[in-house]
Motif scaffolding. Structure first.
Motif, short mmCIF file in Angstrom:
data_model
loop_
_atom_site.label_atom_id
_atom_site.label_comp_id
_atom_site.label_asym_id
_atom_site.label_seq_id
_atom_site.Cartn_x
_atom_site.Cartn_y
_atom_site.Cartn_z
N THR A 553 0.83 -1.19 0.00
CA THR A 553 0.00 0.00 0.00
C THR A 553 0.87 1.24 0.00
N SER A 554 0.64 2.15 -0.93
CA SER A 554 1.32 3.44 -0.93
C SER A 554 0.55 4.37 -0.02
N PHE A 555 1.19 4.76 1.10
CA PHE A 555 0.50 5.59 2.08
C PHE A 555 1.54 6.30 2.94
N GLY A 556 1.82 7.56 2.63
CA GLY A 556 2.79 8.32 3.40
C GLY A 556 3.92 8.84 2.54
N LEU A 557 4.84 9.56 3.18
CA LEU A 557 6.03 10.10 2.53
C LEU A 557 7.27 9.45 3.13
N ALA A 558 8.37 9.56 2.41
CA ALA A 558 9.62 8.96 2.89
C ALA A 558 10.07 9.57 4.21
#
Length: 568
Positions: A553-558
């Motif tokens: 899941t893509s969720f957030g920043l590095a």
């Protein structure tokens, strides 16, 4: 104020869809609820093509998604029973009062035995929803048989008619609602939680598993005719087979509370719920009982379903972002500033996590208790902030604590005390390692790969060598017995090592890289912790039993800090 946004999509790759159009049923929305007549009856219907309208509440910690609406007006004081017996799918049943879906107050929600009971008042119109549970990415849809009846009292008024709860180990958190309107106290029935009561209900739990499991049961209630007002409740847990042979295990007397107990193999437990008698007879209420395995691993649970919600803290703006496991809703809230250390805590014991930050430069804690701030000073800039759950007399309390590496001291709020346990270089943790509902103090010493656990209930120490220098401790309940397992993540190889508390056996899995941040938690609702990692704004979750199936899941920043699990 916490802003809410519907998350339409997270990640789609190589997906082809074939759609079939269905007309929505006429009673798809709250405003178009179909009236039910008479004191009892059955309706054959179908929720195929039904939807969930904006603002519609979740029922029994499940998002559903294909609900139908009915309404019924009570002819008097009594008990309304709703069930879907005769239906092929697992359903959700909800009972509400209110003029619109936005103002509707949920009185009863159940995903167990597909039934619910509430106490009624004359002339009140009750709105009834029936839905298929959300499973494998969709709400179940099928033909549904909805049954309703007006009774004098709930069927579990007497000990002999106790409603059975799940036997064995529950695979998810479960709810049922009932009422003590019209209930009575039997001859020979004990006083529950030391009070005479007088309008008791009974449930029973058969622990049919082979190893002891730690079970948590939470009770909330509201007064009949006053949905927003809680009454004083009694709850007691017993072992035994008859009223005359019951042995008390735990109890509480409060408006709301929890019982945590270690259920022994092949033993039947009875649970009594009653209204408090202050000299004018037992109070009457609608009671909602939630039960499942004790969640010994503290994790971000914003929507209150007992499962981990993927959550991050954005230091640059002091904003929290969470993806709800119940409804797939993105929630955002600003709480903190750059430099704060984020933690999750259930500050008011309502089953939902609250945003909490520790500000090192001032040693001040900021707790958000359902949008009400609690601010106090506790700690120094070099301290390690943690949350510790204590359980006593049916109430669980999350307390901020700090570990001071320079002295090896723990400073415990609520106790106004300090204890020396550890040394500089140790990694401190809290967790329920014995399954009694109260967190124990724990440290991992990288210099010798040893765990030191102080079991607070007994004052005993456990010392276990498990790990090497460079390992990251990741304790969680991987084997599903309701207590923490000792575990480490080895960045150099990306391997997880788990020492299971059920039988002392060892398991491992290769899952991750050297720069990943481990975030274990129960993401899929089976009451067993999954292996999770956060990698530059992407979540990777390997569900139990550890196979090749991975959810991404893509969720957030590095630059975000993951806060789903209390480990980094």
């Amino acid at each position: 104020m916490i802003a809410k946004f519907n998350l339409l999509a997270i990640l789609f790759t190589g997906l082809s869809l074939t759609s079939v159009a269905y007309s929505a049923p006429v009673n798809d929305n709250y405003a178009n609820a179909i009236a039910l007549s008479g004191s009892s009856g059955s309706v054959m219907t179908s929720n195929v093509g039904a939807t969930k309208e904006p603002g519609e509440p979740n029922v029994a910690l499940n998002r559903g998604g294909a609900s139908l609406w009915y309404k019924w007006t009570s002819p008097g004081t009594g008990v309304l029973k709703i069930d879907t017996n005769g239906t092929a799918i697992n359903t959700l049943v909800g009972i509400y009062v209110g003029g619109t879906v936005a103002s509707a107050q949920l009185l009863a929600g159940s995903d167990y035995c597909d039934c619910a009971y509430i106490g009624t008042i004359p002339g009140q119109t009750y709105f009834i929803s029936v839905d298929g549970i959300y499973s494998s990415g969709n709400p179940l849809q099928s033909s549904i048989q909805l049954n309703y009846s007006f009774l004098n009292s709930a069927p579990n008024d007497n000990f002999a008619n106790a409603i059975p709860l799940f036997g064995g180990a529950p695979i998810r958190t479960t709810q049922i609602t009932t009422t003590n309107v019209g209930a009575s106290k039997e001859a020979g029935e004990p006083n529950h939680a030391g009070n005479a009561g007088g309008k008791s209900l009974w449930f029973k739990y058969n622990s049919s598993f082979t190893l002891p499991q730690t079970i948590s049961m939470h009770l909330v209630n509201n007064k009949v005719g006053a949905p927003a007002v809680q009454s004083h409740a009694l709850m007691a847990l017993y072992s035994g087979t008859s009223l005359g042979t019951l042995t008390p295990v735990q109890s509480f007397s409060s408006e709301e509370g929890t019982i945590v107990f270690k259920a022994q193999s092949n033993l039947t437990y009875y649970i009594a719920i009653d209204g408090f008698d202050a000299g004018q007879g037992a109070e009457t209420a609608n009671f909602t009982l939630t039960w499942g395995l004790n969640k010994s691993s503290r994790m971000a649970d914003i929507d209150g379903d007992g499962n981990a919600d993927q959550s991050v803290y954005r230091p640059t703006t002091g904003t929290w972002y969470s993806l709800g496991s119940v409804d797939n809703t993105l929630r955002a809230g600003q709480w903190g500033t750059n430099g704060d250390k984020p933690l999750m805590t259930d500050a008011n014991d309502n089953g939902r996590s609250d945003y909490t930050v520790f500000r090192p430069d001032t040693g001040v804690w900021y707790l958000n208790r359902d949008n009400v701030a609690s601010i106090f000073n506790w700690g120094l800039a070099t301290d390690v902030p943690l949350i510790m759950t204590t359980y006593s007399n049916g109430l669980s309390v999350d307390r901020p604590v700090v570990f001071r590496p320079s002295t090896g001291e723990w400073w415990l709020t609520g106790f106004n005390s300090r204890v020396t346990f550890g040394q500089n270089g140790d990694i401190p943790m809290t967790g329920d390692f014995d399954g009694d509902g109260t967190d124990d103090l724990c440290i991992f010493r990288p210099s010798n790969g040893t765990w030191y656990i102080w079991i607070l209930a007994t004052g005993q120490y456990r010392i276990t060598k498990f790990g090497i220098a460079g390992d990251k401790p990741v304790p969680a309940d991987y084997d599903g017995d309701g207590q923490q397992d000792i575990a480490v993540y080895r960045p150099s190889t990306g391997v997880w090592y788990v020492l299971q508390s059920t039988n002392g056996s060892f398991m491992s899995a290769q899952f991750g890289t050297s720069t990943d941040i481990p975030q274990p938690g129960d993401y899929d609702g089976d009451s067993r912790a999954d292996m999770g990692i956060y990698r530059n704004g992407v979540w990777w979750v390997l569900s139990y039993p550890f196979s090749s199936s991975v959810k991404v899941t893509s969720f957030g920043l590095a630059t975000d800090i993951p806060v789903t699990a209390p480990v980094n």
